[in-house]
Design a protein around this motif. Structure first.
Motif, PDB file in Angstrom:
ATOM      1  N   GLY A 196       0.776  -1.236   0.000  1.00 30.69           N
ATOM      2  CA  GLY A 196       0.000   0.000   0.000  1.00 30.69           C
ATOM      3  C   GLY A 196       0.803   1.279   0.000  1.00 30.69           C
ATOM      4  N   LEU A 197       2.129   1.197   0.059  1.00 32.91           N
ATOM      5  CA  LEU A 197       2.944   2.406   0.218  1.00 32.91           C
ATOM      6  C   LEU A 197       2.873   3.315  -1.002  1.00 32.91           C
ATOM      7  CD1 LEU A 197       6.037   0.765   1.932  1.00 32.91           C
ATOM      8  CD2 LEU A 197       4.489   2.432   2.966  1.00 32.91           C
ATOM      9  N   GLY A 246      -3.919  -3.301  -6.676  1.00 29.86           N
ATOM     10  CA  GLY A 246      -3.301  -3.811  -5.468  1.00 29.86           C
ATOM     11  C   GLY A 246      -3.246  -5.325  -5.379  1.00 29.86           C
ATOM     12  N   LEU A 247      -2.927  -5.802  -4.187  1.00 26.09           N
ATOM     13  CA  LEU A 247      -2.805  -7.230  -3.939  1.00 26.09           C
ATOM     14  C   LEU A 247      -4.122  -7.953  -4.179  1.00 26.09           C
ATOM     15  CD1 LEU A 247      -0.892  -9.458  -2.882  1.00 26.09           C
ATOM     16  CD2 LEU A 247      -1.655  -8.884  -0.569  1.00 26.09           C
ATOM     17  N   GLY A 248      -5.237  -7.293  -3.849  1.00 27.35           N
ATOM     18  CA  GLY A 248      -6.537  -7.929  -4.036  1.00 27.35           C
ATOM     19  C   GLY A 248      -6.821  -8.269  -5.478  1.00 27.35           C
ATOM     20  N   ALA A 249      -6.521  -7.344  -6.405  1.00 26.52           N
ATOM     21  CA  ALA A 249      -6.767  -7.600  -7.823  1.00 26.52           C
ATOM     22  C   ALA A 249      -5.854  -8.697  -8.344  1.00 26.52           C
ATOM     23  CB  ALA A 249      -6.578  -6.317  -8.627  1.00 26.52           C
ATOM     24  N   LEU A 282      -9.552   7.475   4.981  1.00 26.99           N
ATOM     25  CA  LEU A 282     -10.131   7.737   3.667  1.00 26.99           C
ATOM     26  C   LEU A 282     -11.165   6.687   3.243  1.00 26.99           C
ATOM     27  CD1 LEU A 282      -6.790   8.744   1.947  1.00 26.99           C
ATOM     28  CD2 LEU A 282      -8.680  10.284   2.510  1.00 26.99           C
ATOM     29  N   GLY A 283     -11.354   5.666   4.053  1.00 23.68           N
ATOM     30  CA  GLY A 283     -12.328   4.635   3.703  1.00 23.68           C
ATOM     31  C   GLY A 283     -11.861   3.701   2.606  1.00 23.68           C
ATOM     32  N   LEU A 284     -10.553   3.456   2.524  1.00 21.28           N
ATOM     33  CA  LEU A 284      -9.987   2.586   1.497  1.00 21.28           C
ATOM     34  C   LEU A 284      -9.567   1.252   2.103  1.00 21.28           C
ATOM     35  CD1 LEU A 284      -7.711   5.184  -0.342  1.00 21.28           C
ATOM     36  CD2 LEU A 284     -10.080   4.572  -0.856  1.00 21.28           C
ATOM     37  N   ASP A 285      -9.436   0.248   1.262  1.00 26.11           N
ATOM     38  CA  ASP A 285      -8.966  -1.069   1.674  1.00 26.11           C
ATOM     39  C   ASP A 285      -7.521  -1.218   1.218  1.00 26.11           C
ATOM     40  OD1 ASP A 285      -8.365  -3.769   2.032  1.00 26.11           O
ATOM     41  OD2 ASP A 285     -10.386  -4.435   1.499  1.00 26.11           O
ATOM     42  N   PRO A 286      -6.560  -1.434   2.140  1.00 27.33           N
ATOM     43  CA  PRO A 286      -5.151  -1.554   1.735  1.00 27.33           C
ATOM     44  C   PRO A 286      -4.907  -2.648   0.706  1.00 27.33           C
ATOM     45  CG  PRO A 286      -5.328  -1.347   4.126  1.00 27.33           C
ATOM     46  CD  PRO A 286      -6.726  -1.514   3.607  1.00 27.33           C
ATOM     47  N   LEU A 287      -5.765  -3.664   0.668  1.00 25.97           N
ATOM     48  CA  LEU A 287      -5.584  -4.743  -0.300  1.00 25.97           C
ATOM     49  C   LEU A 287      -5.759  -4.265  -1.742  1.00 25.97           C
ATOM     50  CD1 LEU A 287      -7.354  -7.730   1.476  1.00 25.97           C
ATOM     51  CD2 LEU A 287      -4.952  -7.624   0.785  1.00 25.97           C
TER      52      LEU A 287
END
Length: 358
Positions: A196-197, A246-249, A282-287
């Motif tokens: 996420g950086l 990100g990692l999720g995708a 911000l309501g985001l998912d780090p993944l």
């Protein structure tokens, strides 16, 4: 949504409106470039039918080609990041590292790059020079040669300063077969460091946000890290650099390509406190937040500890972690076991939480 006080609006979806990009968009929307479901549909519905061939159908980060007795990895990517310079890097770093890493995700040793610039009339030459010098320095660090290129200029107002496209080639060692279709139930899922950086670094400067500590992009070349992993075992099954989406995708793409499931442990995910705090605010998912110097690997369980040790011994893998497993259950899906004992599904994102990050 539309005014649900109207009975017709409540039952007729044709009357609903939504700010998210819809799946049947007749025009290109920002979500088509976000690395999620809209990007996948654009590729599957437009580009794949037009170019259809077995090499393209593999849908890896780079294509593996057989040419003159050699196995070559070949990749191309365009970089449109805004702003051009950010904590930890710049457009120039991304243009080199991104393509180097796409080649490395096939197990290749990157060798040569091309670089094509699209410049907007009016951009300062000092800016172009700074980007070019960053590319040269990044290429030297990655051990690649920028061997050819091109430059085009568009009228003021028809670009956004500087866009760069790089393509690259590299050699794939004998005995290495890395592709998303090779994920197998029982494989360990490893990630090379904190996630996420990059996305949060871009967000902080673009939106003028402060999170109490400067967050720098993780942009870095990963070919040497991959070589260290392959020195332990050439039987690494899958590698991906989780950039857009990100990692999720990336994990969803692997699960769908291989027809397997992925189960992650929330407590094992290496999310830095600064990223977690920023995403919570911000309501985001780090993944789903982009990375530019991380990889995710699927390796046989028997080799996992040795590969993980090799990763942690390398400067680009000191924060490597075992985050989950590939499983028979829920094929094509990614789930996370939460710290409270529950389970949540990590779906393929529709678009990108933050566009123009690479």
């Amino acid at each position: 949504m539309a005014d649900l006080a109207s009975p017709d609006a409540a039952v007729d979806p044709a009357n609903w409106t939504c700010p998210a990009p819809l799946r049947d968009q007749p025009v290109v929307v920002m979500g088509h470039g976000g690395g999620g479901a809209l990007s996948a549909e654009l590729i599957q519905d437009v580009f794949a039918p037009a170019y259809g061939n077995p090499t393209l159908a593999a849908m890896g980060d780079s294509a593996v080609l057989h040419l003159g007795g050699a196995r070559l990895a070949f990749s191309t990517d365009s970089y449109v990041v805004r702003p051009l310079f950010f904590p930890g890097g710049s457009l120039g770093d991304l243009a080199v590292n991104g393509t180097v890493n796409d080649l490395a995700m096939s197990g290749a040793r990157p060798a040569f790059l091309s670089a094509a610039f699209v410049l907007e009339e009016g951009v300062e030459l000092a800016v172009v020079d700074r980007i070019a010098r960053a590319m040269g320095a990044a290429a030297e660090t990655a051990g690649v040669t920028i061997a050819t290129g091109d430059t085009k200029v568009v009228e003021a107002g028809h670009g956004d300063g500087v866009y760069v496209t790089t393509a690259g080639v590299g050699l794939v060692p004998e005995g290495v077969d890395i592709r998303p279709q090779r994920a197998r139930p029982g494989d360990a899922v490893l990630v090379s460091g904190p996630i996420g950086l990059h996305g949060v670094a871009i967000m902080s400067v673009r939106e003028g946000l402060e999170f109490g500590v400067e967050i720098a992009s993780d942009t870095a070349p990963l070919a040497d890290l991959v070589a260290a992993m392959l020195a332990v075992t050439p039987d690494v099954h899958v590698l991906r650099d989780p950039t857009r989406g990100g990692l999720g995708a990336s994990l969803n793409e692997i699960a769908r390509a291989s027809g397997t499931g992925v189960r992650l442990s929330e407590r094992a995910l290496p999310v830095p406190d600064a990223v977690a705090n920023a995403c919570g605010f911000l309501g985001l998912d780090p993944l789903y937040v982009a990375n530019e110097g991380r990889l995710v690997a699927f390796v046989p369980a028997a080799e996992a500890e040795a590969v993980l040790a090799a990763m942690r011994a390398h400067p680009q893998g000191t924060g490597a972690a075992h985050i989950g497993e590939c499983v028979v259950e829920h094929p094509g899906m990614v789930v996370v076991s939460t710290g409270l004992g529950g389970t949540r599904v990590v779906d393929l994102p529709l678009g990108e939480q933050l566009p123009r990050i690479c």
